[in-house]
Design an enzyme around this catalytic site. Structure first.
Site, PDB file in Angstrom:
ATOM      1  N   HIS A 292       0.810  -1.218   0.000  1.00 14.24           N
ATOM      2  CA  HIS A 292       0.000   0.000   0.000  1.00 14.24           C
ATOM      3  C   HIS A 292       0.843   1.269   0.000  1.00 14.24           C
ATOM      4  O   HIS A 292       0.315   2.374  -0.109  1.00 14.24           O
ATOM      5  CB  HIS A 292      -0.918  -0.022   1.235  1.00 14.24           C
ATOM      6  N   HIS A 521      -8.439  11.369   0.436  1.00 18.38           N
ATOM      7  CA  HIS A 521      -7.699  10.114   0.301  1.00 18.38           C
ATOM      8  C   HIS A 521      -6.379  10.242   1.065  1.00 18.38           C
ATOM      9  O   HIS A 521      -5.681   9.261   1.287  1.00 18.38           O
ATOM     10  CB  HIS A 521      -7.445   9.783  -1.172  1.00 18.38           C
TER      11      HIS A 521
END
Length: 672
Positions: A292, A521
């Site tokens: 990630h 985000h």
């Protein structure tokens, strides 16, 4: 005074005279705007290309724009009595009042400039027209998205990009509850180049007014110059968007892409990637883990640029969402007098070693041939690093390795730090875009790590009360993407609606950065007192055990599932060399690294809304961090409902859509 309200729109028309109020206007920003199915949710017709046309709006008095047809179908432009058909790669200059037919005879849009003394119509959250009042005495235009009291007057007109407060004409300042708020505070955020590593920047958001993108960056701003070799680390990678969006990447002789994509997308990437690109997915030894981390390592003839950010390499992340990015350049070490390592270097090499990419050789122009492995990155001098790295690596960690990763790494670094006494028992803010399956025991474990550190008298700061900044259903519905934004806030009801979480919820409020409607985000964690920050972490890590890790076996083992990477801003002074990989400045020869951990060696970390005096103490520098949301956070009201992406929402969003709906994140439909 210049116009207080500036904006350009494509206004949908039902014929050549009447506005079609059922379709939202398309806001345009100064500079490049891409119009098509990829960027405009209201355009779903398959005859329209994903990037149908490009509009570059000039900063000129006549509000002109250059239109280039990017799609395969023709576009018609009517200017006065002149109607002209344009084909692929044809271009034309358009001006206020011209009409564009995206398909000849269909999808008519009026190109319109909205100025400070004009009246125009903007769309509200139901897709109906609302009037924008003349700027005769006030500019208190509100963009209402809800009928009830909790959200009424919540959004300012979308052209201004703010969401709270009235502002008097000629004065955009408006005080917040603690006296620190500036409605458009980001317009004053200007950082000299040599100070940029001490702070971070937000990414540009398409369609916001110019002030909201002050000192913000695009992908072309950071991937630039004579790059010899690049490592691009991310979760999602869309080559069909990335290469056209940043043509420099296609010119880099060697590129290593470290990704977290699944088999279907990976197969497509293998077919589409340039021949000189190497793809690598790091090992995931524990189920349900991901790669990630979002970072770039760009090697230049002069040094290396390290970038840590929060955006996937896809269109919507770099154009439609609130995101953050940190960057610093470091020179090659003097091989005749190599310097010792430092905390930043050790953390970086440990992390890169864990990625286990296959070693390969590259020839770096005049520098020679190098084996590219983690040890290669020891060749750069990181002693001027302005931040510490906080990474996560999957595995069952024991012994000293427990202190290397996740929240235990953060705990270890903070325990070495001394902070102003005003941060004793001060609150914490957790802000992120995906919520894991949590329990109260783990939340207490995380609070313990994030509350670490000492005050000046060597007593522990003590635990802080956290709040979770999380968008509501209304935030998502009324965002610039509508419900489609909820696809990047992927948390299910079973995680969100746990009773013990109710005391933590706080609102996403971002009027001072113009990002109320640009859904987050970005992921950040901080300890604060008013507008002052003890420390601040910009990271890829969401709030989950998989990202941060969890203690097991009576605290003798630390389990992490995913790779994550973040940068920790601390108040301690670092020597700034002003070194750049893309300019010809000479780096400072000053002693590098952090000064001693003392009052004299401590800076002040503050938000954009801090109003203190910067000149009261010459030994203490004020470092402004563009925290996109407002502090202190505002707790949810009884009407606020936290967003869950697996619920059904029937109330229509700004594009007249309901949820769930199909959302495409990639520039092209990928083949199986």
């Amino acid at each position: 005074m210049a116009d207080l309200l500036k904006g350009h729109f494509l206004v949908p028309l039902s014929n050549y005279e009447q506005e079609d109020a059922s379709i939202p206007k398309i806001p345009l920003s100064q500079g490049l705007n891409c119009i098509g199915r990829n960027s405009t949710p209201s355009l779903t017709d398959k005859r329209l290309s994903r990037n149908h046309l490009a509009l570059t709006v000039a900063a000129s008095a006549d509000a002109s724009a250059n239109l280039v047809v990017e799609g395969s179908n023709p576009v018609v432009v009517t200017s006065g009595n002149n109607r002209k058909k344009l084909y692929h790669k044809d271009s034309v200059t358009i001006r206020h009042g011209d009409i564009i037919e995206l398909i000849p005879g269909q999808y008519l849009f009026l190109y319109k400039k909205l100025s400070g003394n004009s009246r125009s119509k903007g769309s509200n959250c139901e897709g109906k027209a609302v009037e924008v009042e003349e700027l005769s005495g006030k500019r208190s235009h509100q963009f209402g998205c809800e009928e009830n009291g909790s959200n009424s007057k919540r959004f300012k007109d979308e052209v201004e990009g703010s969401c709270l407060g009235d502002a008097k004409q000629g004065n955009s300042e408006s005080k917040s509850d603690d006296g620190g708020g500036l409605v458009e505070a980001i317009r004053h955020f200007r950082v000299p180049n040599d100070k940029l590593p001490q702070t971070f920047r937000l990414l540009n958001v398409q369609g916001l007014p110019q002030w909201a993108n002050t000192s913000c960056v695009s992908i072309r701003d950071v991937i630039q110059g004579d790059i010899l070799f690049a490592v691009l680390s991310n979760y999602m990678v869309d080559l069909d968007w990335l290469i056209p969006a940043c043509p420099t990447v296609s010119k880099i002789p060697h590129v290593l892409v470290i990704h977290g994509e699944g088999d279907g997308t990976l197969d497509y990437m293998k077919r589409k990637k340039p021949a000189n690109w190497i793809l690598h997915k790091p090992p995931l030894p524990i189920s349900f883990g991901t790669h990630h981390s979002k970072a770039m390592l760009l090697v230049y003839p002069r040094g290396v640029r390290i970038i840590v950010h929060t955006a996937n390499l896809i269109f919507v992340d770099w154009n439609n969402k609130s995101q953050g990015l940190w960057m610093q350049d470091f020179p090659w070490k003097d091989q005749s007098n190599p310097s010792k390592g430092c905390g930043f270097e050790n953390d970086l090499i440990d992390y890169l070693s864990a990625l286990k990419w296959p070693e390969f050789s590259v020839n770096l122009a005049t520098l020679g041939t190098f084996n590219i492995n983690s040890a290669f990155f020891k060749k750069f001098d990181y002693r001027n690093a302005a931040v510490r790295l906080i990474a996560s690596v999957p595995g069952y960690h024991t012994g000293n390795n427990m202190k290397k990763w996740g929240h235990m790494k953060l705990r270890t670094v903070l325990q070495e730090c001394t902070f102003d006494k005003e941060f004793r028992k001060s609150p914490l803010a957790y802000q992120f875009s995906s919520l894991g399956s949590l329990d109260e025991k783990w939340m207490a474990e995380l609070v313990y790590s994030m509350s670490s550190g000492y005050s000046d008298d060597k007593t522990p700061l003590g635990p802080g009360e956290p709040l979770i900044i999380w968008p509501t259903v209304e935030d998502v519905r009324c965002s610039i993407e509508g419900y489609a934004a909820g696809n990047a806030v992927p948390s299910p009801v079973k995680n969100v609606e746990k009773d013990f979480l109710k005391k933590y919820w706080a609102r996403w409020m971002a009027s001072h950065t113009g990002r109320c409607r640009a859904m987050p985000h970005i992921k950040t964690f901080t300890r604060y007192n008013g507008q002052k920050l003890a420390w601040f972490l910009l990271t890829s890590a969401n709030l989950s055990k998989a990202a941060w890790g969890t203690l097991q076996k009576n605290n003798s083992q630390f389990m992490i599932r995913s790779y994550e990477l973040g940068v920790l801003f601390l108040p301690y002074k670092t020597q700034s060399s002003g070194f750049s990989c893309t300019s010809n400045g000479v780096p400072s020869k000053d002693k590098c690294g952090q000064s001693e951990n003392s009052e004299a060696g401590r800076n002040k970390l503050v938000t954009l809304n801090w109003k203190g005096n910067r000149n009261t103490d010459s030994s203490s520098e004020v470092i402004t961090l563009p925290v996109p949301y407002e502090l202190p956070p505002q707790p949810y009201t009884t009407q606020d409902v936290p967003w869950s992406w697996d619920r059904r929402y029937t109330k229509k969003d700004v594009y007249g859509q309901v949820w769930p709906r199909q959302v495409q994140l990639y520039a092209a439909l990928q083949e199986s």
